[in-house]
Design a protein around this motif. Structure first.
Motif, PDB file in Angstrom:
ATOM      1  N   GLN A 151       2.295  11.187   2.629  1.00 15.58           N
ATOM      2  CA  GLN A 151       2.176  10.989   4.070  1.00 15.58           C
ATOM      3  C   GLN A 151       3.272  10.046   4.586  1.00 15.58           C
ATOM      4  OE1 GLN A 151      -0.254  12.639   5.735  1.00 15.58           O
ATOM      5  NE2 GLN A 151      -1.127  13.464   3.869  1.00 15.58           N
ATOM      6  N   VAL A 152       3.450   8.917   3.917  1.00 20.47           N
ATOM      7  CA  VAL A 152       4.364   7.886   4.412  1.00 20.47           C
ATOM      8  C   VAL A 152       5.823   8.300   4.217  1.00 20.47           C
ATOM      9  CG1 VAL A 152       5.059   5.476   4.213  1.00 20.47           C
ATOM     10  CG2 VAL A 152       2.646   6.104   3.950  1.00 20.47           C
ATOM     11  N   LEU A 153       6.211   8.534   2.962  1.00 16.54           N
ATOM     12  CA  LEU A 153       7.588   8.889   2.676  1.00 16.54           C
ATOM     13  C   LEU A 153       7.946  10.244   3.280  1.00 16.54           C
ATOM     14  CD1 LEU A 153      10.246   8.248   1.254  1.00 16.54           C
ATOM     15  CD2 LEU A 153       9.291   9.230  -0.847  1.00 16.54           C
ATOM     16  N   GLY A 154       6.993  11.175   3.232  1.00 12.73           N
ATOM     17  CA  GLY A 154       7.241  12.483   3.828  1.00 12.73           C
ATOM     18  C   GLY A 154       7.556  12.375   5.305  1.00 12.73           C
ATOM     19  N   GLY A 155       6.800  11.556   6.009  1.00 13.64           N
ATOM     20  CA  GLY A 155       7.050  11.366   7.438  1.00 13.64           C
ATOM     21  C   GLY A 155       8.408  10.752   7.701  1.00 13.64           C
ATOM     22  N   LEU A 156       8.795   9.775   6.878  1.00 17.92           N
ATOM     23  CA  LEU A 156      10.092   9.131   7.060  1.00 17.92           C
ATOM     24  C   LEU A 156      11.249  10.089   6.768  1.00 17.92           C
ATOM     25  CD1 LEU A 156       9.358   5.647   5.436  1.00 17.92           C
ATOM     26  CD2 LEU A 156       9.533   6.185   7.873  1.00 17.92           C
ATOM     27  N   LEU A 157      11.095  10.902   5.740  1.00 17.53           N
ATOM     28  CA  LEU A 157      12.149  11.856   5.402  1.00 17.53           C
ATOM     29  C   LEU A 157      12.347  12.894   6.504  1.00 17.53           C
ATOM     30  CD1 LEU A 157      11.442  12.480   1.604  1.00 17.53           C
ATOM     31  CD2 LEU A 157      13.435  11.341   2.584  1.00 17.53           C
ATOM     32  N   THR A 292      -6.956  14.041   9.212  1.00 21.61           N
ATOM     33  CA  THR A 292      -6.450  12.839   9.877  1.00 21.61           C
ATOM     34  C   THR A 292      -4.987  13.001  10.273  1.00 21.61           C
ATOM     35  OG1 THR A 292      -8.004  11.465   8.612  1.00 21.61           O
ATOM     36  CG2 THR A 292      -6.179  10.345   9.685  1.00 21.61           C
ATOM     37  N   THR A 293      -4.215  13.667   9.426  1.00 23.30           N
ATOM     38  CA  THR A 293      -2.816  13.933   9.763  1.00 23.30           C
ATOM     39  C   THR A 293      -2.709  14.788  11.017  1.00 23.30           C
ATOM     40  OG1 THR A 293      -2.140  13.785   7.440  1.00 23.30           O
ATOM     41  CG2 THR A 293      -0.665  14.947   8.933  1.00 23.30           C
ATOM     42  N   LEU A 294      -3.542  15.812  11.113  1.00 26.81           N
ATOM     43  CA  LEU A 294      -3.538  16.654  12.307  1.00 26.81           C
ATOM     44  C   LEU A 294      -3.964  15.867  13.540  1.00 26.81           C
ATOM     45  CD1 LEU A 294      -5.050  19.967  10.884  1.00 26.81           C
ATOM     46  CD2 LEU A 294      -2.689  19.562  11.599  1.00 26.81           C
ATOM     47  N   LEU A 295      -4.938  14.978  13.385  1.00 27.49           N
ATOM     48  CA  LEU A 295      -5.378  14.152  14.506  1.00 27.49           C
ATOM     49  C   LEU A 295      -4.246  13.257  14.996  1.00 27.49           C
ATOM     50  CD1 LEU A 295      -7.603  13.003  16.374  1.00 27.49           C
ATOM     51  CD2 LEU A 295      -8.169  11.391  14.521  1.00 27.49           C
ATOM     52  N   LEU A 302       1.790  11.767  17.730  1.00 33.95           N
ATOM     53  CA  LEU A 302       2.738  10.963  16.972  1.00 33.95           C
ATOM     54  C   LEU A 302       3.773  11.853  16.298  1.00 33.95           C
ATOM     55  CD1 LEU A 302       0.415   8.363  15.180  1.00 33.95           C
ATOM     56  CD2 LEU A 302       1.472   8.216  17.439  1.00 33.95           C
ATOM     57  N   SER A 303       4.961  11.344  16.130  1.00 32.17           N
ATOM     58  CA  SER A 303       5.987  12.063  15.383  1.00 32.17           C
ATOM     59  C   SER A 303       5.652  11.987  13.889  1.00 32.17           C
ATOM     60  CB  SER A 303       7.353  11.448  15.640  1.00 32.17           C
ATOM     61  OG  SER A 303       7.411  10.122  15.111  1.00 32.17           O
ATOM     62  N   ALA A 304       6.395  12.774  13.100  1.00 34.14           N
ATOM     63  CA  ALA A 304       6.169  12.745  11.653  1.00 34.14           C
ATOM     64  C   ALA A 304       6.397  11.340  11.098  1.00 34.14           C
ATOM     65  CB  ALA A 304       7.096  13.745  10.960  1.00 34.14           C
ATOM     66  N   ARG A 305       7.442  10.653  11.602  1.00 33.12           N
ATOM     67  CA  ARG A 305       7.714   9.301  11.133  1.00 33.12           C
ATOM     68  C   ARG A 305       6.601   8.338  11.537  1.00 33.12           C
ATOM     69  NH1 ARG A 305      12.955   6.402  13.428  1.00 33.12           N
ATOM     70  NH2 ARG A 305      11.759   6.763  15.341  1.00 33.12           N
ATOM     71  N   GLU A 306       6.135   8.433  12.779  1.00 30.20           N
ATOM     72  CA  GLU A 306       5.065   7.541  13.256  1.00 30.20           C
ATOM     73  C   GLU A 306       3.768   7.797  12.496  1.00 30.20           C
ATOM     74  OE1 GLU A 306       6.565   7.065  17.917  1.00 30.20           O
ATOM     75  OE2 GLU A 306       5.216   8.696  17.324  1.00 30.20           O
ATOM     76  N   ALA A 307       3.478   9.076  12.241  1.00 31.44           N
ATOM     77  CA  ALA A 307       2.266   9.395  11.484  1.00 31.44           C
ATOM     78  C   ALA A 307       2.371   8.863  10.061  1.00 31.44           C
ATOM     79  CB  ALA A 307       2.035  10.904  11.474  1.00 31.44           C
ATOM     80  N   GLY A 308       3.568   8.996   9.455  1.00 33.57           N
ATOM     81  CA  GLY A 308       3.762   8.470   8.112  1.00 33.57           C
ATOM     82  C   GLY A 308       3.593   6.968   8.054  1.00 33.57           C
ATOM     83  N   LEU A 309       4.171   6.261   9.035  1.00 26.17           N
ATOM     84  CA  LEU A 309       4.037   4.810   9.077  1.00 26.17           C
ATOM     85  C   LEU A 309       2.599   4.380   9.340  1.00 26.17           C
ATOM     86  CD1 LEU A 309       7.283   3.857  11.051  1.00 26.17           C
ATOM     87  CD2 LEU A 309       6.824   3.532   8.606  1.00 26.17           C
ATOM     88  N   ALA A 310       1.852   5.216  10.058  1.00 27.95           N
ATOM     89  CA  ALA A 310       0.448   4.889  10.317  1.00 27.95           C
ATOM     90  C   ALA A 310      -0.351   4.819   9.029  1.00 27.95           C
ATOM     91  CB  ALA A 310      -0.165   5.923  11.262  1.00 27.95           C
ATOM     92  N   PHE A 311       0.103   5.573   8.018  1.00 30.62           N
ATOM     93  CA  PHE A 311      -0.568   5.534   6.718  1.00 30.62           C
ATOM     94  C   PHE A 311      -0.056   4.389   5.846  1.00 30.62           C
ATOM     95  CE2 PHE A 311      -1.664   9.950   7.745  1.00 30.62           C
ATOM     96  CZ  PHE A 311      -2.977   9.999   7.294  1.00 30.62           C
ATOM     97  N   GLY A 312       0.915   3.605   6.340  1.00 28.64           N
ATOM     98  CA  GLY A 312       1.459   2.505   5.566  1.00 28.64           C
ATOM     99  C   GLY A 312       0.426   1.485   5.132  1.00 28.64           C
ATOM    100  N   PRO A 313      -0.369   0.906   6.060  1.00 31.31           N
ATOM    101  CA  PRO A 313      -1.418  -0.036   5.647  1.00 31.31           C
ATOM    102  C   PRO A 313      -2.440   0.606   4.707  1.00 31.31           C
ATOM    103  CG  PRO A 313      -0.996  -0.215   8.000  1.00 31.31           C
ATOM    104  CD  PRO A 313      -0.247   0.997   7.528  1.00 31.31           C
ATOM    105  N   PHE A 314      -2.754   1.875   4.953  1.00 36.07           N
ATOM    106  CA  PHE A 314      -3.633   2.623   4.044  1.00 36.07           C
ATOM    107  C   PHE A 314      -3.064   2.581   2.629  1.00 36.07           C
ATOM    108  CE2 PHE A 314      -4.790   6.384   1.721  1.00 36.07           C
ATOM    109  CZ  PHE A 314      -6.071   6.736   2.103  1.00 36.07           C
TER     110      PHE A 314
END
Length: 487
Positions: A151-157, A292-295, A302-314
């Motif tokens: 989720q995180v790295l994928g969104g950033l890439l 949750t990703t779809l939500l 959210l963009s892919a990067r924002e969604a990926g970063l949202a999973f950062g604390p997770f």
């Protein structure tokens, strides 16, 4: 008992790389879904095949992959699997059509099934009994970390849009990693194979793979196709195919043969209940991440990067609880695992209540709290699941048991996405607003919350674990692990 390999702590990261990559590629396409739809014009059925096809091929091949390791050597199968997985990742990255990507993903799943099961067997070979629980727990850590990194790295890439390649780097990143892993694996992994070289059992391979395929195919694409007659026939046919295969496997065992699936494994309550726990846990984990990703992306925009970063604390909390939760689990055993499942359930309950009460007013700030709570609980439980299930397995059954375990995990994860994905999209209907996505997410969250409640109850059914290892206290000889003599 053999002397532990002096290079074992250097070997472990090589083994963990396969676990991480297999888990990463299972989850990374979730965050890439919108990009795939836009760039390849992939329909919903193709998208579900890209996501679920990997899981199906992986799950269907794991038991066979474990047996091939017994036959040809765990080192050899690890090298073959890692090499072909790296090639399949390259094919995914250069795919030009949805059909090509689906085929490449199926190949990726098959090759992952060749490399991943060797990890547990290699750990049994190079670590002594006192160190195995720690090494096995790292497999669980990497499995969970790979899923979150997807989720995180994928969104950033994807957001980085490297070289204008859009979603392609999420697959191409495996190529240099795979090459490096191959170099170290060739230098470090021990040679050898099981003392008794088993036969392959082609009837078991075909029967089990066919039964899994017949069950999963309609779950993946049946809803998008309007549940045609073939989907129902396939789903129903999977039951007698699996039943006949199990009858054959049992007969082969009674005749002194070497069945692909050793049914005597299920005589251990630790193994049987542990598998059920893994089914519930992995179905919960996979479907929660998917919905949750779809939500986040489709609902909150959210963009892919924002969604990926949202999973950062997770990810951070999951990693910390995976590492620092071991002493608590060692002290309180099954009660600690039940507690971790309860924490996951509380996070899902909180998010379900928020989607119900807030609706269109839902924001990322409200989602982060429950998401962190779920990450904390997931990281706490996941690393211990492998050792918990394998606690009742004899050494000579370890290869088959690890294949059955990982097959169960992957198949239940794919089934969770397929089944609860169908619930999600059915609830969503033609809606496209935040309220609609919140409602669809809530329908999945209530189900996953119920699965967490089941998990809490199931941990109470497991034999009580000792504080210093994963074997059940008071278990007979059949339920105690011992050192494995060869790689």
């Amino acid at each position: 008992m053999t002397t532990p390999d002096p290079r074992r702590w250097l070997i472990l990261p090589v083994i963990l790389s396969a676990t991480f990559m297999a888990s990463f590629d299972f989850n990374v396409v979730n965050v890439a879904a919108p990009s795939l739809q836009e760039d390849l014009h992939a329909g919903q059925a193709a998208l579900e095949l890209v996501i679920g096809g990997y899981a199906f091929a992986y799950a269907a091949g794991l038991v066979t992959g474990g047996r091939l390791g017994d036959i040809f050597g765990y080192r050899n199968m690890f090298l073959i699997g890692m090499g072909t997985f790296t090639l399949a990742s390259l094919l995914c990255g250069i795919a030009q059509t949805p059909g090509q990507l689906v085929v490449a993903r199926l190949l990726q799943g098959i090759t992952a099934a060749a490399m991943a099961p060797q990890g547990i067997s290699l750990i049994q070979a190079v670590f002594d009994q006192s160190e195995r629980p720690k090494a096995l727990s790292w497999l669980g850590v990497m499995y969970g970390l790979g899923g979150v990194a997807g989720q995180v790295l994928g969104g950033l890439l994807i957001a980085g849009d490297l070289f204008g390649w859009a979603w392609r780097p999420i697959f191409l990143v495996n190529v240099p990693v795979g090459v490096i892993a191959l170099v170290f694996a060739a230098r470090l992994l021990p040679r050898g194979r099981a003392e008794k070289r088993p036969k392959l059992d082609p009837v078991g391979v075909v029967g089990i793979s066919l039964a899994l395929g017949l069950a999963l195919a309609p779950l993946i694409i049946g809803r998008t196709e309007g549940w045609p007659l073939w989907a129902w026939i396939s789903l129903v046919a999977s039951v007698p195919v699996m039943a006949l295969t199990l009858v054959y496997e049992g007969g082969l065992s009674r005749k002194g043969g070497q069945p692909l699936l050793d049914l005597s494994l299920f005589r251990s309550r630790t193994f049987s209940v542990g598998l059920v726990i893994n089914v519930a846990f992995m179905a919960t984990f996979s479907s929660f991440m998917f919905s949750t990703t779809l939500l986040l992306q489709s609902g909150l925009g959210l963009s892919a990067r924002e969604a990926g970063l949202a999973f950062g604390p997770f990810a951070v909390l999951s990693m910390l609880s995976s590492i620092y939760g071991r002493p608590f689990i060692a002290k309180y055993k099954n009660k600690a695992l039940a507690f971790g499942s309860g924490v996951v359930g509380l996070g899902m309950l909180a998010l379900a209540l928020e989607t119900q009460s807030l609706g269109a007013d839902l924001s990322i700030g409200y989602v982060m709290g429950p998401l962190c709570l779920v990450g904390l609980g997931f990281g706490f439980v996941l690393p211990s699941l492998i050792g918990t299930v394998l606690a009742g397995v004899r050494p000579h059954q370890m290869g088959i048991a690890s294949g059955v375990l990982t097959t169960t995990q992957q198949f239940s994860g794919a089934t969770g996405i397929a089944a609860l994905g169908a619930v999600y999209f059915t609830t969503l209907g033609s809606g496209h607003g935040l309220t609609d996505y919140a409602h669809a997410s809530r329908s999945v969250l209530w189900i996953t919350f119920g699965l967490c409640a089941v998990l809490v109850a199931l941990f109470a059914l497991l034999p009580r674990l000792t504080a210093d290892r994963t074997a059940p206290q008071g278990a007979g000889a059949a339920d105690r692990p011992a050192a494995k003599s060869a790689a």
